[in-house]
Design a protein around this motif. Structure first.
Motif, PDB file in Angstrom:
ATOM      1  N   ASP A  62      39.678  40.502  49.304  1.00  0.00           N
ATOM      2  CA  ASP A  62      38.943  40.721  50.553  1.00  0.00           C
ATOM      3  C   ASP A  62      38.370  42.131  50.643  1.00  0.00           C
ATOM      4  O   ASP A  62      37.242  42.314  51.097  1.00  0.00           O
ATOM      5  CB  ASP A  62      39.847  40.466  51.763  1.00  0.00           C
ATOM      6  N   HIS A  63      39.133  43.121  50.226  1.00  0.00           N
ATOM      7  CA  HIS A  63      38.621  44.494  50.307  1.00  0.00           C
ATOM      8  C   HIS A  63      37.422  44.692  49.382  1.00  0.00           C
ATOM      9  O   HIS A  63      36.452  45.349  49.749  1.00  0.00           O
ATOM     10  CB  HIS A  63      39.720  45.521  50.021  1.00  0.00           C
ATOM     11  N   ALA A  64      37.470  44.114  48.199  1.00  0.00           N
ATOM     12  CA  ALA A  64      36.325  44.213  47.277  1.00  0.00           C
ATOM     13  C   ALA A  64      35.103  43.515  47.872  1.00  0.00           C
ATOM     14  O   ALA A  64      34.004  44.083  47.927  1.00  0.00           O
ATOM     15  CB  ALA A  64      36.684  43.604  45.924  1.00  0.00           C
ATOM     16  N   LYS A  65      35.292  42.296  48.320  1.00  0.00           N
ATOM     17  CA  LYS A  65      34.192  41.492  48.875  1.00  0.00           C
ATOM     18  C   LYS A  65      33.650  42.109  50.158  1.00  0.00           C
ATOM     19  O   LYS A  65      32.449  42.352  50.286  1.00  0.00           O
ATOM     20  CB  LYS A  65      34.704  40.071  49.138  1.00  0.00           C
ATOM     21  N   ASN A  66      34.533  42.360  51.110  1.00  0.00           N
ATOM     22  CA  ASN A  66      34.092  42.839  52.416  1.00  0.00           C
ATOM     23  C   ASN A  66      33.381  44.179  52.331  1.00  0.00           C
ATOM     24  O   ASN A  66      32.332  44.375  52.950  1.00  0.00           O
ATOM     25  CB  ASN A  66      35.267  42.928  53.386  1.00  0.00           C
ATOM     26  N   SER A  67      33.938  45.105  51.579  1.00  0.00           N
ATOM     27  CA  SER A  67      33.307  46.424  51.507  1.00  0.00           C
ATOM     28  C   SER A  67      31.948  46.349  50.825  1.00  0.00           C
ATOM     29  O   SER A  67      30.997  46.993  51.261  1.00  0.00           O
ATOM     30  CB  SER A  67      34.218  47.432  50.807  1.00  0.00           C
ATOM     31  N   ALA A  87      46.855  29.070  40.083  1.00  0.00           N
ATOM     32  CA  ALA A  87      45.513  28.549  39.773  1.00  0.00           C
ATOM     33  C   ALA A  87      44.562  28.788  40.943  1.00  0.00           C
ATOM     34  O   ALA A  87      43.407  29.182  40.745  1.00  0.00           O
ATOM     35  CB  ALA A  87      45.580  27.067  39.422  1.00  0.00           C
ATOM     36  N   GLU A  88      45.021  28.555  42.155  1.00  0.00           N
ATOM     37  CA  GLU A  88      44.170  28.778  43.335  1.00  0.00           C
ATOM     38  C   GLU A  88      43.870  30.266  43.523  1.00  0.00           C
ATOM     39  O   GLU A  88      42.756  30.632  43.918  1.00  0.00           O
ATOM     40  CB  GLU A  88      44.836  28.208  44.585  1.00  0.00           C
ATOM     41  N   LEU A  89      44.843  31.119  43.232  1.00  0.00           N
ATOM     42  CA  LEU A  89      44.598  32.561  43.335  1.00  0.00           C
ATOM     43  C   LEU A  89      43.619  33.018  42.256  1.00  0.00           C
ATOM     44  O   LEU A  89      42.767  33.868  42.512  1.00  0.00           O
ATOM     45  CB  LEU A  89      45.908  33.340  43.257  1.00  0.00           C
ATOM     46  N   ARG A  90      43.717  32.434  41.083  1.00  0.00           N
ATOM     47  CA  ARG A  90      42.759  32.734  40.021  1.00  0.00           C
ATOM     48  C   ARG A  90      41.347  32.310  40.475  1.00  0.00           C
ATOM     49  O   ARG A  90      40.384  33.051  40.291  1.00  0.00           O
ATOM     50  CB  ARG A  90      43.165  32.013  38.733  1.00  0.00           C
ATOM     51  N   GLU A  91      41.247  31.143  41.101  1.00  0.00           N
ATOM     52  CA  GLU A  91      39.959  30.685  41.641  1.00  0.00           C
ATOM     53  C   GLU A  91      39.437  31.655  42.699  1.00  0.00           C
ATOM     54  O   GLU A  91      38.240  31.904  42.770  1.00  0.00           O
ATOM     55  CB  GLU A  91      40.094  29.284  42.242  1.00  0.00           C
ATOM     56  N   ARG A  92      40.339  32.196  43.504  1.00  0.00           N
ATOM     57  CA  ARG A  92      39.938  33.167  44.539  1.00  0.00           C
ATOM     58  C   ARG A  92      39.337  34.411  43.893  1.00  0.00           C
ATOM     59  O   ARG A  92      38.330  34.944  44.357  1.00  0.00           O
ATOM     60  CB  ARG A  92      41.154  33.539  45.392  1.00  0.00           C
ATOM     61  N   ILE A  93      39.955  34.877  42.828  1.00  0.00           N
ATOM     62  CA  ILE A  93      39.432  36.049  42.124  1.00  0.00           C
ATOM     63  C   ILE A  93      38.066  35.729  41.527  1.00  0.00           C
ATOM     64  O   ILE A  93      37.128  36.519  41.654  1.00  0.00           O
ATOM     65  CB  ILE A  93      40.432  36.544  41.053  1.00  0.00           C
ATOM     66  N   HIS A  94      37.926  34.559  40.907  1.00  0.00           N
ATOM     67  CA  HIS A  94      36.632  34.151  40.348  1.00  0.00           C
ATOM     68  C   HIS A  94      35.575  34.025  41.445  1.00  0.00           C
ATOM     69  O   HIS A  94      34.425  34.440  41.256  1.00  0.00           O
ATOM     70  CB  HIS A  94      36.750  32.842  39.570  1.00  0.00           C
ATOM     71  N   ALA A  95      35.945  33.475  42.591  1.00  0.00           N
ATOM     72  CA  ALA A  95      35.001  33.355  43.714  1.00  0.00           C
ATOM     73  C   ALA A  95      34.571  34.741  44.195  1.00  0.00           C
ATOM     74  O   ALA A  95      33.393  34.959  44.512  1.00  0.00           O
ATOM     75  CB  ALA A  95      35.632  32.563  44.859  1.00  0.00           C
ATOM     76  N   THR A  96      35.513  35.674  44.228  1.00  0.00           N
ATOM     77  CA  THR A  96      35.182  37.048  44.624  1.00  0.00           C
ATOM     78  C   THR A  96      34.215  37.662  43.620  1.00  0.00           C
ATOM     79  O   THR A  96      33.222  38.298  44.005  1.00  0.00           O
ATOM     80  CB  THR A  96      36.458  37.899  44.750  1.00  0.00           C
ATOM     81  N   LEU A  97      34.475  37.463  42.334  1.00  0.00           N
ATOM     82  CA  LEU A  97      33.564  37.968  41.301  1.00  0.00           C
ATOM     83  C   LEU A  97      32.170  37.367  41.456  1.00  0.00           C
ATOM     84  O   LEU A  97      31.159  38.080  41.338  1.00  0.00           O
ATOM     85  CB  LEU A  97      34.127  37.671  39.909  1.00  0.00           C
ATOM     86  N   ASP A  98      32.092  36.076  41.750  1.00  0.00           N
ATOM     87  CA  ASP A  98      30.791  35.423  41.963  1.00  0.00           C
ATOM     88  C   ASP A  98      30.066  36.022  43.170  1.00  0.00           C
ATOM     89  O   ASP A  98      28.858  36.247  43.127  1.00  0.00           O
ATOM     90  CB  ASP A  98      30.961  33.917  42.151  1.00  0.00           C
TER      91      ASP A  98
END
Length: 174
Positions: A62-67, A87-98
């Motif tokens: 969230d801090h990476a995305k929001n900022s 697996a879901e947390l890994r998806e969250r990181i990938h979604a943040t990268l996207d």
């Protein structure tokens, strides 16, 4: 050549997020080798008054995305905190990268003087973009990232500083 606000934030977040994907791989390998469910890690806390691993990962994402979105003058996309597996947390990181990849570096130009408004419970905080990035967003990102790393390290996962830092762009062994 001067550094842009984009260069000082988005690629830094991307490198750290990618490095943490490797840390999660190591955590799963560790759990598999010791024959336990890696989901056991998700509720571990370093201290009773701290967030567990899952929330630490959600927080640094969230801090990476929001900022990044705020510094680009855009409303950050909302992501629900509902991950319950590695697996879901890994998806969250990938979604943040996207999401980070979707930010045009030009939209961050002038962001250092942009007024940033941050929700803070029932009130809001205001700060200029430079102070927001350097003294709020980055420290919070690294706090939660480091805490997530430390939870796994304390849980016995064989990770070290190189796993935390990840690949440093442009660095070569001579």
């Amino acid at each position: 050549m001067s550094l842009s606000l984009y260069q000082c934030s988005v690629p830094v977040y991307e490198r750290s997020l990618n490095a943490f994907l490797g840390v999660l791989d190591k955590a799963e390998e560790h759990a598999k080798a010791r024959k336990f469910d890696p989901a056991n890690y998700l509720t571990i806390k370093l201290s009773p008054d701290m967030y567990p691993l899952a929330r630490q990962i959600q927080s640094f994402c969230d801090h990476a995305k929001n900022s990044s979105f705020r510094l680009a003058g855009q409303q950050p996309p909302v992501k629900e905190d509902k991950e319950t597996t590695i697996a879901e947390l890994r998806e969250r990181i990938h979604a943040t990268l996207d999401m980070l990849k979707s930010i045009d570096p030009k939209t961050m130009e002038g962001g250092e003087t942009r007024e940033i408004v941050i929700p803070a419970g029932a009130s809001k905080l205001k700060v200029d973009g430079a102070n927001y990035l350097l003294h709020f967003a980055m420290p919070n990102f690294y706090f939660h990232l480091t805490t997530a790393y430390d939870i796994l390290r304390a849980g016995g996962v064989g990770i070290g500083k190189r796993n935390f830092i990840g690949a440093v762009p442009g660095m070569v062994r001579v």
